[in-house]
Motif scaffolding. Structure first.
Motif, PDB file in Angstrom:
ATOM      1  N   ASP A 148       0.345  -1.127  -0.605  1.00 29.65           N
ATOM      2  CA  ASP A 148       0.176  -0.109   0.102  1.00 29.65           C
ATOM      3  C   ASP A 148       0.827   0.778   0.524  1.00 29.65           C
ATOM      4  OD1 ASP A 148       1.603   1.042   2.651  1.00 29.65           O
ATOM      5  OD2 ASP A 148      -0.943  -0.083   3.621  1.00 29.65           O
ATOM      6  N   ASP A 174       1.134   1.065  -8.812  1.00 33.82           N
ATOM      7  CA  ASP A 174       1.761   1.960  -8.565  1.00 33.82           C
ATOM      8  C   ASP A 174       3.380   2.004  -8.878  1.00 33.82           C
ATOM      9  OD1 ASP A 174      -0.565   3.903  -7.846  1.00 33.82           O
ATOM     10  OD2 ASP A 174       0.360   3.138  -5.545  1.00 33.82           O
ATOM     11  N   PRO A 219       2.039   6.726  -4.982  1.00 32.80           N
ATOM     12  CA  PRO A 219       0.529   6.582  -4.222  1.00 32.80           C
ATOM     13  C   PRO A 219      -0.495   7.239  -5.975  1.00 32.80           C
ATOM     14  CG  PRO A 219       1.023   7.164  -2.961  1.00 32.80           C
ATOM     15  CD  PRO A 219       2.105   7.225  -3.346  1.00 32.80           C
ATOM     16  N   GLY A 220      -1.120   6.174  -6.006  1.00 33.68           N
ATOM     17  CA  GLY A 220      -2.210   6.829  -7.545  1.00 33.68           C
ATOM     18  C   GLY A 220      -0.893   7.274  -8.821  1.00 33.68           C
ATOM     19  N   GLY A 230      -5.297  -0.136  -6.840  1.00 30.80           N
ATOM     20  CA  GLY A 230      -4.355   1.039  -6.329  1.00 30.80           C
ATOM     21  C   GLY A 230      -3.392   0.573  -5.451  1.00 30.80           C
TER      22      GLY A 230
END
Ligand SMILES: O=C(O)CCC(=O)C(=O)O
Ligand SMILES: [Fe+2]
Length: 244
Positions: A148, A174, A219-220, A230
């Protein structure tokens, strides 16, 4: 009307602005399909996986994450917990050994390593090493890591394998910083490589036992169409060299 002289002037003035840093010229970044040798034996090949293959990998990983052994945070012998979540195929890795059953999770036997993924591994070696790529490459384990936005992986060596065959690393989702170092220490010299969705990284030969890690995920930054919602997925294929 714009004469040649005016065009020349306007080009110069753009360069002046760029030199001031107000309007930076595009940086020379990774070019899809063009391999970069990061260290002898370590090659980054940006954009190797098509979006269709990335999607196939994401779908497969989603299944493997369900079981028989679930995606989980690995607990280290000192009690620390890894921030990435991991599930294995073929052989279960736990710090610091391989076994057929996930004795530190639920005791279940891990899902088998599929032949299609071994074929991708051989294709990967041919893509980065060419003729020198080992057509007998027979990876029998994969570590599937999910990051994450806050997950990291400290610098380490992949050294539980008895085989000296290369590690093939596939990334989806990512972008991240992949730090690729040397075989002696966790410190410098190292090279920071940005791994994006679809990138291949292979480390073998003189680089097989180099320290490496992931200090940062962005992220993103995923590409659309892979099915990732994600985060970052990394799959490393390895030959354990273990019998049976
Ligand atoms: O996530 C990555 O790119 C590297 C993963 C890794 O080094 C490992 O699983 O041993
Ligand atoms: Fe590793």
């Amino acid at each position: 009307m714009t004469g040649p002289q005016e065009r020349q002037e306007s080009r110069e003035s753009r360069e002046d602005i760029a030199a001031d840093g107000l309007f930076p010229l595009p940086q020379q970044g990774p070019v899809p399909g063009v391999p970069v040798e990061v260290a002898p034996g370590a090659v980054h090949l940006p954009g190797w996986l098509s979006v269709e293959r990335q999607r196939r990998l994401v779908d497969a990983c989603r299944e493997w994450a369900r079981g028989p052994v679930p995606l989980r945070h690995t607990v280290l012998p000192g009690g620390g917990v890894m921030s990435v979540r991991t599930v294995c195929l073929g052989w279960h890795w736990q710090p610091y050994r391989y076994s057929r059953t996930a004795d530190d999770v639920n005791g279940a036997r891990v899902a088998p390593f599929p032949p299609w993924l071994a074929a991708w591994g051989r294709e990967a070696l041919a893509a980065v090493y060419g003729e020198a790529g080992d057509s007998a490459y027979a990876p029998d384990t994969a570590l599937i890591n999910f990051y994450d936005g806050a997950a990291r992986m400290g610098l380490h060596q992949d050294r539980e394998e008895r085989s000296s065959a290369p590690v093939v690393s596939l990334s989806v989702g990512d972008r991240c910083v992949f730090r690729f170092g040397n075989t002696r220490t966790r410190g410098r010299p190292y090279t920071d490589v940005e791994l994006a969705s679809g990138d291949l990284f292979v480390f073998g030969g003189a680089a097989r036992l180099a320290y490496h890690g992931v200090p940062k995920v962005y992220p993103g930054t995923a590409v659309p169409g892979t099915g990732m919602r994600g985060g970052r997925l990394n799959i490393t294929l390895r030959e354990t060299g273990l019998p049976g």
